[in-house]
Design an enzyme around this catalytic site. Structure first.
Site, mmCIF file in Angstrom:
data_model
loop_
_atom_site.group_PDB
_atom_site.id
_atom_site.type_symbol
_atom_site.label_atom_id
_atom_site.label_comp_id
_atom_site.label_asym_id
_atom_site.label_seq_id
_atom_site.Cartn_x
_atom_site.Cartn_y
_atom_site.Cartn_z
ATOM 1 C CG ASN A 1 -1.863 1.375 0.579
ATOM 2 O OD1 ASN A 1 -1.577 2.204 -0.057
ATOM 3 N ND2 ASN A 1 -2.503 1.588 2.848
ATOM 4 C CE LYS B 1 0.330 3.546 5.002
ATOM 5 N NZ LYS B 1 0.263 3.621 5.995
ATOM 6 C CG HIS C 1 -5.483 1.624 5.009
ATOM 7 N ND1 HIS C 1 -5.396 2.788 6.057
ATOM 8 C CD2 HIS C 1 -5.003 0.901 4.491
ATOM 9 C CE1 HIS C 1 -4.341 2.329 5.753
ATOM 10 N NE2 HIS C 1 -3.492 1.282 5.349
ATOM 11 C CD GLU D 1 -3.101 5.398 6.337
ATOM 12 O OE1 GLU D 1 -2.860 5.435 5.517
ATOM 13 O OE2 GLU D 1 -2.221 4.845 6.751
ATOM 14 C CD GLU E 1 -3.749 -2.488 7.180
ATOM 15 O OE1 GLU E 1 -2.541 -2.454 6.570
ATOM 16 O OE2 GLU E 1 -4.743 -1.016 6.923
ATOM 17 N N GLY F 1 1.844 1.638 10.864
ATOM 18 C CA GLY F 1 3.107 2.880 10.487
ATOM 19 C C GLY F 1 3.594 3.094 11.686
ATOM 20 C CB SER G 1 4.796 -1.878 12.221
ATOM 21 O OG SER G 1 4.268 -0.376 12.113
HETATM 22 C C1 PEP Z 1 -0.858 0.043 5.582
HETATM 23 O O1 PEP Z 1 -1.185 1.064 5.277
HETATM 24 O O2 PEP Z 1 -1.646 -0.747 5.696
HETATM 25 C C2 PEP Z 1 -0.004 -0.509 6.575
HETATM 26 C C3 PEP Z 1 -0.245 -1.161 6.799
HETATM 27 O O3 PEP Z 1 1.023 0.336 6.975
HETATM 28 P P1 PEP Z 1 2.721 0.131 7.721
HETATM 29 O O4 PEP Z 1 2.946 -1.722 7.188
HETATM 30 O O5 PEP Z 1 3.501 1.133 7.334
HETATM 31 O O6 PEP Z 1 2.153 -0.241 9.189
#
Ligand code: PEP
Length: 258
Positions: free
Chosen positions: A9, A11, A101, A103, A172, A178, A218
């Protein structure tokens, strides 16, 4: 046997000019150049910003890599300024998208209801929806992980019933995205097992066996092996580490080894 899926992803990152060097480096590092059949054994997908979709699709094709959108609207057309429809994505050769997601839920007002509408429309359009769920830190700390994830998944499955098609659910935990603080493999497996049980109960045992469940939050080349070793984790939705061709290639190799 569920084929592992490693989904990046991006973003709101990267520019069109970065696409070709990125995919070339990634394909070399992952070993796709030497073994093009690799992408049949582990599926690779990148969810990229809208302006990059057309070119990314063209460039990724030669490596057998899939490209997805990061969001979509459920209506086919109309007065929805700033939105993009499934038909528009289809014209670009896109047939997969992230939905809900955290976000989007956190910053752009997405709710279980809008996520459900998008999942329903995605399946009707023949898309692969990658629908995201996960609890906040406050919810985990107050013992609400199971009830929050159950509520989110139940809403998604209601929209996907009776036939979930190629629906993928990504767990998630919001506190892990992040932050550099991944869920432990045991924490992740516990929630994945819950989600698979809900799929079995609310759709069918066959759907539960078939549906791919991804972990996101992460995930890195350092922790992906342990995560993928869990029985109900079928891949990863990867943010930060998917921006670096060598790191994401290592994670794809981990998926191959499973
Ligand atoms: C994501 O954007 O779905 C995500 C899991 O980000 P990260 O791997 O940076 O935590």
């Amino acid at each position: 046997m569920r084929t592992k899926l490693l989904a990046g992803n991006w973003k709101m990152n990267k520019r069109i000019s970065e696409l070709a060097p990125f995919f070339d480096a990634f394909a070399t590092e992952a070993g796709i150049d030497r073994d093009p059949g690799l992408v049949k054994k582990v599926e690779v997908l990148f969810a990229v910003p809208y302006p990059l979709l057309a070119q990314a699709t063209q460039l990724a094709k030669k490596h057998g890599i899939h490209i997805a959108a990061q969001n979509v609207h459920w209506e086919a057309s109309g007065a929805f300024t700033g939105e993009v429809s499934f038909g528009m994505l289809q014209e670009l050769g896109i047939n997969a998208t992230l939905i809900g997601h955290s976000e989007r839920r956190q910053y752009f007002g997405e709710t279980d209801e809008t996520v459900a509408k998008k999942v329903k429309a995605a399946l009707a359009a023949g898309f692969t929806p990658i629908a995201c769920v996960g609890e906040t830190l406050a919810e985990r700390d107050s013992g609400k992980t199971e009830s929050v994830v159950t509520r989110q998944v139940t809403s998604i499955l209601g929209a996907a019933s009776p036939d979930p098609g190629r629906l993928v659910i990504a767990y998630e935990p919001v506190w892990a995205i992040g932050t550099g603080r991944s869920a432990t493999s045991a924490q992740a497996q516990e929630v994945h097992a819950l989600i698979r049980r809900l799929v079995r109960e609310q759709l069918s045992p066959a759907a539960g066996d078939r549906m791919r469940l991804l972990y996101g939050g992460s995930a890195t080349p350092q922790n992906i092996d342990e995560l993928l070793a869990q029985g109900d984790i079928d891949g990863g939705l990867v943010g930060g580490a998917s921006l670096k061709p060598a790191d994401f290639a290592k994670m794809v190799r981990s998926g191959l080894a499973r």
